[in-house]
Design an enzyme around this catalytic site. Structure first.
Site, short mmCIF file in Angstrom:
data_model
loop_
_atom_site.label_atom_id
_atom_site.label_comp_id
_atom_site.label_asym_id
_atom_site.label_seq_id
_atom_site.Cartn_x
_atom_site.Cartn_y
_atom_site.Cartn_z
CB CYS A 84 -0.82 -0.19 1.42
SG CYS A 84 -1.86 -1.44 1.39
CG HIS A 328 -6.41 2.09 0.27
ND1 HIS A 328 -5.21 2.43 -0.03
CD2 HIS A 328 -5.78 0.89 0.98
CE1 HIS A 328 -3.94 1.90 0.52
NE2 HIS A 328 -4.46 0.99 1.09
#
Ligand code: COA
Length: 383
Positions: A84, A328
């Site tokens: 991420c 996200h």
């Protein structure tokens, strides 16, 4: 002296879409070039940040995929993967690459929607330790649930504190047309009705599954009065397994990246006016504030309860809606955070423009604290 300048930024909406990975990348790149007042021929090198292209859709070698959007240029280009934190790491690399190339384009891109839940959770879980953690059932929600439980035991953090973060970030996203949940008003009743995901984390403690892309053009020199100086850029890593950590209420990689970025920028945490932090789960926003030294360990919840981190508070956190409500799109997130901070510092954030925005910070985490990239940026006209 700044590490470099952001000449232009671009972003797609984060959220489910039928657009392909290359077309998302193209949309963000064209927007960033337009924002910078440049053409693709003005770029000297490019970096693509992505995490799930391989496991989700059998699409790797993404530097060549993006090169297909600019035929004939044959630029140096490469792909970065750090879970991420891929986007934040790509921005860090782009700044390093400015010693060799005059203008470097960074594009973060991800497609996540449409993948069956179990498969997607397993693919995302590859960012965690295979040998010890995954075999013990520690997928991402479970890992952050463990962090939340430990934080609750150590500091008395409550589920109410986590709900306040979710409500705040959803409220902010309603002012951000590119946010995943731009159109959604979230109330306490919605939060109460949310299913348990991994105790104590419920549906509204989790970031959603988003597609999207974000891009930025970086240069060693400013181009005009809208060029935003990057004052500090730091990257740090930690052992991947949670079993190798001395604490689960804080991430050493984030603390190290933050202190190095502050030192490089010649500022302290007190100088930060606002921050975009990696709230993949609501507890992660608490941990981020403490790791960034924006408050002492165990103090973040008090600031949240007192409204200090609200849009109109003294230290707004995640004015974009954050990962929780802004979305996200994993490989794009770190670049998307830079997009938001640049918009705020230029005074171009529209309805969500913050009153005091002179020093802004991005905090992008990979895995459960395995990687952290921190960037500190200043106002365009004060470098
Ligand atoms: N927060 C709020 N609402 C959410 C949501 C979230 N995180 N995820 C989904 N929803 C909403 C959807 O918008 C949809 O609403 P609608 O019925 O009004 O259209 C509804 O919940 C059902 O959506 P669905 O996609 O079926 O949800 P799900 O139960 O399959 O997935 C999670 C929910 C929490 C499991 C999923 O969002 C998830 O895995 N999030 C974490 C992703 C992750 O780990 N990323 C990396 C972190 S490091």
């Amino acid at each position: 002296m700044p590490q470099g300048y952001v000449l232009g930024v671009g972003k797609t909406r984060f959220g489910p879409t039928s657009k392909s990975l290359p077309s998302l990348a193209q949309e963000a790149i064209l927007a960033a070039l337009k924002d910078a007042g440049l053409e693709i021929g003005d770029i000297d090198a490019f970096i693509v940040a992505n995490y799930l292209g391989g496991p989700n859709e059998g699409r790797l070698h993404l530097n060549a995929v993006v090169a297909g959007l600019m035929p004939g240029l044959n630029l140096p280009g490469w792909r970065v993967e750090a879970a991420c934190a891929s986007g934040g790491v790509a921005v860090h690399q782009a700044l390093l690459a400015l010693s060799r190339y005059e203008r470097v384009l960074v594009v973060g891109v991800e497609r996540m929607s449409g993948i069956p839940g179990m498969q997607l959770t397993r693919n995302i879980g590859m960012a965690g330790d295979l040998d010890l953690d995954q075999s013990a059932g520690l997928n991402f929600p479970a890992s952050y649930a463990l962090v939340a439980q430990r934080h609750m035991q150590a500091y008395g953090t409550t589920t109410r504190d986590l709900e306040l973060i979710s409500l705040k970030n959803h409220d902010n996203a309603r002012l951000n047309p590119l946010a995943h949940f731009y159109h959604k008003t979230v109330t306490q009743a919605d939060i109460d009705a949310g299913a348990m995901v991994a105790s104590p984390l419920r549906l509204f403690d989790c970031c959603p599954v988003s597609d999207g892309a974000a891009a930025a053009v970086l240069s060693a020199e400013p181009r005009d009065r809208r060029s935003v100086p990057v004052l500090g850029s730091a990257l740090s890593t930690d052992a991947i397994s949670l079993s190798q950590r001395s604490t689960h209420t804080s991430f050493a990689a984030a603390r190290t990246a933050a202190s190095n970025a502050y030192r490089q920028a010649g500022v302290t945490a007190r100088d930060v006016d606002f921050a975009e932090v990696h709230d993949c789960f609501t507890i992660a926003e608490v941990v981020a504030m403490e790791d960034l030294a924006l408050c002492d360990p165990g103090e973040a919840t008090r600031l949240i309860r007192e409204g200090v981190t609200a849009r109109d508070g003294e230290l707004p956190i995640n004015a974009s809606g954050g990962l929780k409500a802004g979305g996200h799109a994993i490989g794009a997130t770190g670049v998307g955070q830079v997009y938001e901070v640049v918009q705020q510092l230029r005074g171009e954030a529209g309805g969500r423009q913050l009153g005091k925005a002179r020093i802004g910070l991005t905090h992008n985490v990979g895995g459960v604290g395995g990687t952290c990239a921190v960037h500190i940026m200043g106002r365009p006209d004060e470098s």
